[in-house]
Design an enzyme around this catalytic site. Structure first.
Site: not given
Ligand code: MG
Ligand code: ADP
Length: 569
Positions: A2, A64, A148, A171
């Site tokens: 991850d 990111k 994800e 999320d």
């Molecule tokens: Mg995350």
């Protein structure tokens, strides 16, 4: 693996069990921070994060948010300048992945060379490609880039493979928000719909809280110490009602006031995903919370209200995605039972019909594989070929969508509406579109295969297309009504013309004049450039009404003629 905006984790499948691996200090989570020291050394994780406030321009965090984006594309402004450091976002990410790789190698006491890496569902092609590149730079073969939310659902559903459930994964992490609706059945995980925002996360709330503190303390809001303090205050207020910072008391209520508009931004994405999945929240078996920000009581309350049910917090919000990635890796390596992941088409597929309109055959967010078809006919007499333009997109007008290909179907000429051409779309599990056009009168088939288009379209362009379809919905609707009114007017005008010549003597000069005036109005609107659909519709209706007498007379005369022919009159 991850590779998170804020934190990154790594796991492996050991003797049939997915487990997450800890570093030498026992931490399973590594901050996604990289510090490039003056002397050329590179530090990753907690050591780097501690450097941030002292050495901000050399410490890269939240990279990111920049990966796979061109300059200026992100409205997020980092406190560092990557070009000054002479590195790319993929290279920074590679440092984090190298660190994860070495954590795994230390724990397993063997070489690690292959990986599954997760990305937000809404990451576009460029962002996915850059993430893959980062893996390769870290010396890994990237076996799969996994979404994800799908990973989170895998983690949640692995022990429920025999059950049939519909779940939502909400999320909210440090830098991105994702909402996905999935269906699990017979060990198959099917994504029904997905939505989200690649620029929305806990970082934004930290910023807002830092500004709030800056104002209270009369300090510059850009102070990184303040930003760090803001994050730890935010976290503390997830369990405590009040906290103190430099003599200022901050309550959970203060934080929640700042968090409300931020959290509200997730609402529209949730509603969109539900409507795309064509389900009501009540149908969901579970709403699974993942991402560190879902530890906030306000987030849990918000989700409970929005979906009308208590969210499922069975998954560790920090670890569910890494666990899912590990499970996927286990499946790929053959060490875990096979489960299937099915994807959806991000954009509608259809063909152009009369008047240049888009006719949707497979709507967006349809699960692959999919098959659908429709019957078409010729719009004009003696047409002996039908051109079928295959389109992808969400706009009402054919030309505003993307053309994927075209096929020509020959058929024997005949009167208008005599041809029967069936068009069938089938989209296989790899996203390859097969188009079959069949002339059902002669039974001849024409085939076309369009490779990879359905899911190859860069997500960024998909997002833009969807945004435009909303933005232009009003204009598009006007164009559609206009086109339909135009088709009707174009049919009516020559008919009126013909009737006037035939029956000119049977109606009064006044009546004829009225009809001519209405016809002229319609023609003027048709020739104009305004494309006022409403005006054209009204004018056409008036002409239609005015010709009622003509129509009745025409009918009478036809009747007379027919009777006369049969010798009755
Ligand atoms: Mg995350
Ligand atoms: P990412 O997937 O972006 O790496 P994570 O899922 O690790 O993010 O979540 C990180 C975010 O969660 C950060 O913004 C962090 O401040 C926030 N967070 C972590 N723990 C808590 C908590 N107890 N209360 C509120 N926010 C938290």
């Amino acid at each position: 693996m991850d590779l998170g905006t804020t934190n990154s984790l790594v796991g492996v499948v050991d003797s049939g069990f997915p487990i997450l691996l800890a570093d030498e200090n026992g931490n399973r989570s590594t901050p996604s921070a990289v510090c490039y020291d003056h002397n050329g050394s590179i530090q990753v994780g907690n050591i780097a994060l501690r450097q941030r406030a002292l050495n901000p321009s050399r410490t890269v965090t939240s990279v990111k948010r920049l990966i796979g984006r061109r300059g200026g594309e992100s409205d997020w402004r980092p406190h560092y300048n990557l070009s000054e450091l002479g590195v790319t976002p993929a290279e920074v990410s590679a440092e984090i992945l190298k660190r994860l790789k070495s954590i795994a190698e230390n724990a397993l006491e063997q070489n690690v060379s292959r990986a599954v890496i997760t990305v937000p569902a809404f990451f576009n092609d460029a962002q996915r490609a850059a993430t893959k590149k980062a893996g390769e730079l870290a010396g890994l073969t990237v076996e799969r880039i996994l979404s994800e939310p799908t990973a989170a659902a895998l983690a949640y559903g692995l022990d429920k493979l025999d059950e049939h459930q519909k779940v939502a994964v909400y999320d909210l992490g440090g830098g991105t928000f994702d909402i996905s609706i999935l269906e699990m059945r017979d060990g198959v995980f099917q994504v029904l719909a997905t939505a989200g925002d690649t620029q929305l996360g806990g970082d934004d709330l930290d910023q807002a809280l830092a500004c709030f503190l800056a104002e209270k303390l009369s300090r510059p809001a850009t102070d990184l110490h303040l930003l760090e303090a803001a994050e730890s205050i935010k976290k503390r207020l997830s369990t405590d009602d009040t906290t103190e910072f430099h003599g200022v008391t901050i309550t959970r209520g203060d934080l929640e006031k700042l968090a409300k508009p931020w959290l509200d931004r997730t609402r529209q994405h949730c509603l969109r995903a539900l409507s795309d999945a064509k389900i009501k929240p009540g149908v969901l078996d579970e709403v699974i919370l993942v991402g560190g920000s879902t530890r906030m009581p306000l987030v849990r309350q918000f989700v409970a209200e929005l979906f009308g049910k208590e969210p499922n917090t069975s998954q560790n919000p920090d670890e569910a995605i890494a666990l899912g990635a590990t499970i996927q890796a286990g499946i790929l390596a053959g060490s875990l039972r096979q489960v299937l992941l099915l994807d959806v088409t991000p954009l509608s597929l259809g063909i152009e019909t009369f008047g240049g309109l888009m006719n949707i055959i497979i709507p967006r967010n349809t699960t692959l594989p999919a098959k659908a078809g429709e019957m078409f006919t010729n719009a004009v007499a003696n047409q002996d070929i039908m051109l079928i333009r295959i389109l992808q997109g969400e706009r009402e007008l054919a030309n505003d969508n993307w053309e994927l290909g075209r096929i020509e179907v020959p058929f024997p000429g005949g009167p208008k509406g005599s041809a029967r051409v069936g068009v069938q779309f089938s989209l296989d599990a790899d996203g390859i579109l097969h188009v079959l056009a069949r002339d059902t009168v002669t039974n001849s088939d024409t085939n076309l295969e369009i490779r990879g288009t359905a899911i190859d379209v860069a997500d960024e362009r998909v997002e833009q297309m969807i945004a435009e379809s909303i933005e232009f919905a009003f204009d598009d609707m006007n164009e559609r009504i206009w086109t339909e009114a135009k088709l009707k007017a174009e049919e009516l005008l020559p008919a009126v013309e013909a009737a006037l010549t035939q029956l000119g003597d049977a109606i009064t000069a006044d009546e004829a004049q009225t009809v001519r005036q209405h016809a002229a109005n319609v023609r003027e609107l048709l020739d104009g450039t305004d494309h006022d659909a409403k005006a054209l519709k009204t004018a056409t209706q008036l002409l239609d009404d005015a010709t009622q007498t003509l129509a009745v007379l025409l009918l009478d005369r036809a009747m007379e003629e027919s009777l006369a022919r049969r010798g009755i009159l």
